[in-house]
Design a protein around this motif. Structure first.
Motif, short mmCIF file in Angstrom:
data_model
loop_
_atom_site.label_atom_id
_atom_site.label_comp_id
_atom_site.label_asym_id
_atom_site.label_seq_id
_atom_site.Cartn_x
_atom_site.Cartn_y
_atom_site.Cartn_z
N GLY A 2 0.77 -1.16 -0.19
CA GLY A 2 -0.18 0.06 0.10
C GLY A 2 0.74 1.31 -0.10
O GLY A 2 2.17 1.26 0.45
N GLN A 3 0.44 2.02 -0.70
CA GLN A 3 0.85 3.45 -0.68
C GLN A 3 -0.01 4.76 -0.51
O GLN A 3 -1.24 4.67 -0.79
CB GLN A 3 1.74 3.70 -2.01
N LEU A 4 0.28 5.72 0.34
CA LEU A 4 -0.26 6.75 0.58
C LEU A 4 0.32 8.17 0.12
O LEU A 4 1.31 8.24 0.73
CB LEU A 4 -0.90 6.92 2.19
N VAL A 5 -0.57 8.94 -0.57
CA VAL A 5 0.08 10.27 -0.72
C VAL A 5 -0.80 11.45 -0.52
O VAL A 5 -1.90 11.51 -1.02
CB VAL A 5 0.47 10.25 -2.42
N GLU A 6 -0.18 12.16 0.37
CA GLU A 6 -1.03 13.37 0.78
C GLU A 6 -0.64 14.43 -0.14
O GLU A 6 0.38 14.66 -0.81
CB GLU A 6 -0.78 13.77 2.18
N GLY A 26 -2.73 0.23 -3.88
CA GLY A 26 -2.21 -0.95 -3.48
C GLY A 26 -2.79 -1.54 -2.48
O GLY A 26 -2.34 -2.70 -1.66
N VAL A 27 -4.08 -1.12 -1.92
CA VAL A 27 -4.95 -1.83 -0.76
C VAL A 27 -6.28 -1.67 -1.27
O VAL A 27 -6.74 -0.86 -2.25
CB VAL A 27 -4.92 -0.94 0.38
N THR A 28 -7.16 -2.56 -0.77
CA THR A 28 -8.51 -2.87 -1.00
C THR A 28 -9.04 -1.50 -0.08
O THR A 28 -9.49 -1.78 1.09
CB THR A 28 -9.17 -4.07 -0.54
N PHE A 29 -9.21 -0.39 -0.55
CA PHE A 29 -9.47 0.57 0.14
C PHE A 29 -10.78 0.80 1.16
O PHE A 29 -10.65 1.07 2.32
CB PHE A 29 -9.44 2.01 -0.77
N SER A 30 -11.57 0.21 0.74
CA SER A 30 -13.15 0.28 1.50
C SER A 30 -12.66 -0.82 2.80
O SER A 30 -13.73 -0.66 3.74
CB SER A 30 -14.12 -0.36 0.72
N MET A 31 -11.61 -1.64 2.86
CA MET A 31 -11.56 -2.41 3.92
C MET A 31 -10.53 -1.80 5.00
O MET A 31 -10.36 -2.47 6.03
CB MET A 31 -10.89 -3.79 3.61
N ALA A 97 -3.00 7.95 7.49
CA ALA A 97 -2.47 6.56 7.62
C ALA A 97 -3.61 5.37 7.50
O ALA A 97 -4.87 6.06 7.34
CB ALA A 97 -2.27 6.32 9.15
N ALA A 98 -3.28 4.35 7.14
CA ALA A 98 -4.47 3.08 6.91
C ALA A 98 -4.27 2.04 8.05
O ALA A 98 -2.68 1.49 8.14
CB ALA A 98 -4.56 2.95 5.55
N ARG A 99 -5.27 1.48 8.44
CA ARG A 99 -5.30 0.43 9.28
C ARG A 99 -6.36 -0.67 8.71
O ARG A 99 -7.43 -0.19 8.49
CB ARG A 99 -5.15 0.45 10.81
N TYR A 100 -6.19 -1.89 8.69
CA TYR A 100 -7.03 -2.99 8.20
C TYR A 100 -8.32 -2.85 9.35
O TYR A 100 -8.10 -2.58 10.59
CB TYR A 100 -6.39 -4.17 8.16
#
Length: 119
Positions: A2-6, A26-31, A97-100
């Motif tokens: 996964g990648q996050l760009v602000e 690179g992630v299943t965003f809604s999850m 940031a992202a967490r499952y």
């Protein structure tokens, strides 16, 4: 991976507004629960806001309640932070940031975008 760009940071006067965006790949965003944090020199990283995968549940730090609003567009894999009534003490690097959804740990982090509020 996964990648996050602000994006969307900048210089704004006291009382002004900015909208930050964070694009995920690179992630299943809604999850993923998405969060915004901020860090300023000499201070610990601070939680700002979070939003559930569906967008139905949000949470805010007391310091930004009523001034900031987090939202997401799952079709665009993007989370937003609308910041109104900005104060000089809001000056910081803002990180996405992202967490499952079933985890308590934010695993993916962006590089951050600088927000500076002048008095």
């Amino acid at each position: 991976q996964g990648q996050l760009v602000e994006s969307g940071g900048g210089l704004v006067q006291d009382g002004g507004s900015l909208r930050l965006s964070c694009a995920a790949s690179g992630v299943t965003f809604s999850m993923y629960v998405m969060g915004w944090f901020r860090q300023s020199p000499g201070k610990d990283r601070e939680f700002v806001a979070s939003i559930s995968g569906s967008g139905g549940t949000t949470s805010y730090a007391d310091s930004v309640k009523g001034r900031f609003a987090i939202s997401r567009d799952n079709a665009k894999n993007t989370v937003y932070l609308q910041m109104n009534s900005l104060k000089p003490e809001d000056t910081a690097v803002y990180l996405c940031a992202a967490r499952y959804s079933t985890s308590s740990t934010y695993y993916y982090w962006g590089q951050g975008t600088q927000v500076t509020v002048s008095s």
